[in-house]
Design a protein around this motif. Structure first.
Motif, mmCIF file in Angstrom:
data_model
loop_
_atom_site.group_PDB
_atom_site.id
_atom_site.type_symbol
_atom_site.label_atom_id
_atom_site.label_comp_id
_atom_site.label_asym_id
_atom_site.label_seq_id
_atom_site.Cartn_x
_atom_site.Cartn_y
_atom_site.Cartn_z
ATOM 1 N N ARG A 3 86.630 43.475 -85.205
ATOM 2 C CA ARG A 3 86.739 43.664 -86.662
ATOM 3 C C ARG A 3 87.743 44.960 -86.638
ATOM 4 O O ARG A 3 88.635 44.926 -87.480
ATOM 5 N N ASP A 4 87.749 45.822 -85.844
ATOM 6 C CA ASP A 4 88.678 46.748 -85.699
ATOM 7 C C ASP A 4 89.952 46.610 -85.788
ATOM 8 O O ASP A 4 90.827 47.161 -86.352
ATOM 9 N N TRP A 5 90.193 45.452 -84.897
ATOM 10 C CA TRP A 5 91.664 45.004 -84.463
ATOM 11 C C TRP A 5 92.118 44.311 -86.017
ATOM 12 O O TRP A 5 93.083 44.350 -86.172
ATOM 13 N N ALA A 6 91.235 43.503 -86.810
ATOM 14 C CA ALA A 6 91.369 42.833 -87.960
ATOM 15 C C ALA A 6 92.013 43.915 -89.080
ATOM 16 O O ALA A 6 92.930 43.988 -89.554
ATOM 17 N N TYR A 7 91.076 45.062 -89.028
ATOM 18 C CA TYR A 7 91.417 46.227 -90.018
ATOM 19 C C TYR A 7 92.907 46.746 -89.490
ATOM 20 O O TYR A 7 93.613 47.130 -90.382
ATOM 21 N N TRP A 8 93.134 46.943 -88.017
ATOM 22 C CA TRP A 8 94.492 47.670 -87.637
ATOM 23 C C TRP A 8 95.750 46.826 -88.159
ATOM 24 O O TRP A 8 96.562 47.292 -88.621
ATOM 25 N N ILE A 9 95.423 45.459 -87.889
ATOM 26 C CA ILE A 9 96.698 44.748 -88.295
ATOM 27 C C ILE A 9 96.879 44.542 -89.844
ATOM 28 O O ILE A 9 97.974 44.609 -90.163
ATOM 29 N N MET A 10 95.777 44.537 -90.751
ATOM 30 C CA MET A 10 95.780 44.235 -92.048
ATOM 31 C C MET A 10 96.531 45.721 -92.705
ATOM 32 O O MET A 10 97.443 45.625 -93.622
ATOM 33 N N ALA A 11 96.167 46.848 -92.083
ATOM 34 C CA ALA A 11 96.847 48.322 -92.437
ATOM 35 C C ALA A 11 98.089 48.128 -92.074
ATOM 36 O O ALA A 11 99.049 48.437 -92.905
ATOM 37 N N PRO A 22 87.781 49.121 -96.024
ATOM 38 C CA PRO A 22 87.509 48.657 -97.281
ATOM 39 C C PRO A 22 86.823 47.010 -97.139
ATOM 40 O O PRO A 22 87.155 46.492 -96.112
ATOM 41 N N LYS A 23 85.897 46.984 -98.160
ATOM 42 C CA LYS A 23 85.311 45.378 -98.158
ATOM 43 C C LYS A 23 85.464 45.179 -99.535
ATOM 44 O O LYS A 23 84.909 45.551 -100.309
ATOM 45 N N PHE A 24 86.174 44.318 -100.039
ATOM 46 C CA PHE A 24 86.553 43.622 -101.352
ATOM 47 C C PHE A 24 85.368 42.654 -101.912
ATOM 48 O O PHE A 24 85.181 41.748 -101.165
ATOM 49 N N ILE A 25 85.214 42.921 -103.031
ATOM 50 C CA ILE A 25 84.453 41.859 -103.669
ATOM 51 C C ILE A 25 85.557 41.051 -104.299
ATOM 52 O O ILE A 25 86.490 41.400 -105.037
ATOM 53 N N MET A 26 85.780 39.538 -103.933
ATOM 54 C CA MET A 26 86.835 38.917 -104.328
ATOM 55 C C MET A 26 86.138 37.563 -104.785
ATOM 56 O O MET A 26 84.960 36.974 -104.708
ATOM 57 N N LYS A 27 87.340 37.075 -105.541
ATOM 58 C CA LYS A 27 87.116 35.470 -105.897
ATOM 59 C C LYS A 27 86.699 34.826 -104.706
ATOM 60 O O LYS A 27 87.291 34.675 -103.829
ATOM 61 N N LYS A 28 85.732 33.765 -104.986
ATOM 62 C CA LYS A 28 85.409 32.826 -103.854
ATOM 63 C C LYS A 28 86.591 32.045 -103.456
ATOM 64 O O LYS A 28 86.728 31.750 -102.215
ATOM 65 N N SER A 29 87.691 31.691 -104.312
ATOM 66 C CA SER A 29 88.796 30.937 -104.002
ATOM 67 C C SER A 29 89.541 31.535 -102.980
ATOM 68 O O SER A 29 90.337 30.689 -102.209
ATOM 69 N N VAL A 30 89.518 32.731 -102.948
ATOM 70 C CA VAL A 30 90.561 33.475 -101.940
ATOM 71 C C VAL A 30 90.092 33.150 -100.436
ATOM 72 O O VAL A 30 90.645 33.169 -99.648
ATOM 73 N N LYS A 31 88.650 32.969 -100.369
ATOM 74 C CA LYS A 31 88.265 32.828 -98.968
ATOM 75 C C LYS A 31 89.108 31.457 -98.277
ATOM 76 O O LYS A 31 89.106 31.391 -97.187
ATOM 77 N N TRP A 32 89.438 30.587 -99.238
ATOM 78 C CA TRP A 32 90.267 29.618 -98.604
ATOM 79 C C TRP A 32 91.632 29.442 -98.532
ATOM 80 O O TRP A 32 92.496 28.720 -98.304
ATOM 81 N N THR A 33 92.223 30.856 -98.853
ATOM 82 C CA THR A 33 93.792 31.126 -98.990
ATOM 83 C C THR A 33 94.141 31.350 -97.487
ATOM 84 O O THR A 33 93.554 32.015 -96.791
ATOM 85 N N PRO A 34 95.183 30.575 -97.100
ATOM 86 C CA PRO A 34 95.699 30.665 -95.525
ATOM 87 C C PRO A 34 95.847 32.175 -95.417
ATOM 88 O O PRO A 34 96.455 32.968 -96.042
ATOM 89 N N PHE A 46 91.147 34.275 -94.372
ATOM 90 C CA PHE A 46 90.697 34.386 -92.936
ATOM 91 C C PHE A 46 90.458 35.977 -92.568
ATOM 92 O O PHE A 46 89.207 36.184 -91.997
ATOM 93 N N TYR A 47 91.410 36.904 -92.968
ATOM 94 C CA TYR A 47 91.397 38.230 -92.566
ATOM 95 C C TYR A 47 90.271 38.855 -93.142
ATOM 96 O O TYR A 47 89.672 40.073 -92.973
ATOM 97 N N ALA A 48 90.031 38.241 -94.490
ATOM 98 C CA ALA A 48 89.094 38.945 -95.471
ATOM 99 C C ALA A 48 87.778 38.796 -95.090
ATOM 100 O O ALA A 48 86.785 39.735 -95.152
ATOM 101 N N MET A 49 87.489 37.411 -94.722
ATOM 102 C CA MET A 49 86.074 37.418 -93.953
ATOM 103 C C MET A 49 85.860 37.968 -92.753
ATOM 104 O O MET A 49 84.689 38.399 -92.613
ATOM 105 N N GLN A 50 87.005 38.314 -92.179
ATOM 106 C CA GLN A 50 86.849 39.095 -90.710
ATOM 107 C C GLN A 50 86.391 40.633 -91.040
ATOM 108 O O GLN A 50 85.578 40.959 -90.244
ATOM 109 N N ILE A 51 86.754 40.979 -92.175
ATOM 110 C CA ILE A 51 86.480 42.454 -92.174
ATOM 111 C C ILE A 51 85.237 42.628 -93.256
ATOM 112 O O ILE A 51 84.749 43.715 -93.717
ATOM 113 N N GLY A 52 84.636 41.556 -93.779
ATOM 114 C CA GLY A 52 83.304 41.415 -94.421
ATOM 115 C C GLY A 52 83.373 41.454 -96.040
ATOM 116 O O GLY A 52 82.465 42.181 -96.395
#
Length: 232
Positions: free
Chosen positions: A32-40, A91-103, A107-113
């Motif tokens: 997860r730390d690597w997911a956060y790193w690349i997103m930042a 950060p961990k966002f409360i997001m619309k469920k449809s975003v989960k399926w956005t290419p 993917f990265y949103a779910m990796q960071i929780g």
């Protein structure tokens, strides 16, 4: 010319997203730390592209939350999401469920929780609380948009109870956040207008308030601070 610059920026932003997202997919799956790193890292590249191509500067004001808390933020634009993602440490966002399926983004949103919420579904609030509870072993900043959707600068919209439910359930302090990002990157608009986009972290609301008092204080502080960021 402004439209052309805006289109060039959008193309560059999505090309970088695709390249980095694909290259770092396996590391993001492993840690997860690597997911956060690349997103930042991606967010900071976007900040540079904004400044160089369309003349939007990003400014962060106030004390950036570092520990476990709720960040209740004004939401006007995709830009304020990028600003929060590129500034908050975990950060961990409360997001619309449809975003989960956005290419890539999903993917990265779910990796960071992040917690996907089906806003039209009965029991969505309980599902949100359950998803957030599952992530408590990895403390961070729970980011929620109290109005539940993007709202154009200066327009009113009801504040929903989801923020108060998280505040009471997890007994966490809440950091309100104001913005004016919608002035420069409007909803459903191709134009990116030059100026200074601001995220302002406001004084922390401590634990212990009743729902009504908490929601009244949150709405008043976020709306007042966001309106002060608008042009006269």
């Amino acid at each position: 010319m402004l439209l052309l610059r805006s289109l060039i920026f959008s193309l560059a932003m999505y090309v970088v997203m695709a390249v980095l997202g694909i290259l770092w997919a396996i590391p993001a799956l492993i840690r997860r730390d690597w997911a956060y790193w690349i997103m930042a890292k991606y967010c900071h590249i976007v900040f540079w592209l904004l400044r160089v191509i369309v003349g939007i500067k990003v400014e962060i004001r106030g004390d950036v939350p570092q520990g476990e808390c709720i960040v209740a933020a004004k939401h006007q634009s995709f830009l304020d999401i990028i600003m929060l993602m590129g500034t908050l440490p975990r950060p961990k966002f409360i997001m619309k469920k449809s975003v989960k399926w956005t290419p890539i983004v999903g993917f990265y949103a779910m990796q960071i929780g992040c917690a996907p919420v089906d806003r039209g579904k009965h029991g969505a609030t309980a599902e949100m609380v359950e998803d957030v509870a599952e992530e408590q072993q990895d403390p961070g900043q729970i980011v929620i948009y109290p109005q539940g959707t993007r709202v154009a600068p200066g327009l009113p919209a009801r504040y929903k109870r989801g923020t108060a439910i998280l505040y009471q359930t997890f007994n966490l302090p809440c950091v309100p956040a104001a913005t004016n990002a919608g002035l420069f990157w409007g909803r459903n608009s191709l134009l990116r207008k030059p100026g200074t986009a601001v995220i302002e972290f406001l004084p922390t609301i401590p634990v212990g308030l009743q729902d009504a008092e908490f929601m009244q204080r949150l709405e008043m502080e976020v709306e007042m601070a966001s309106n002060k960021l608008l042009p006269d």
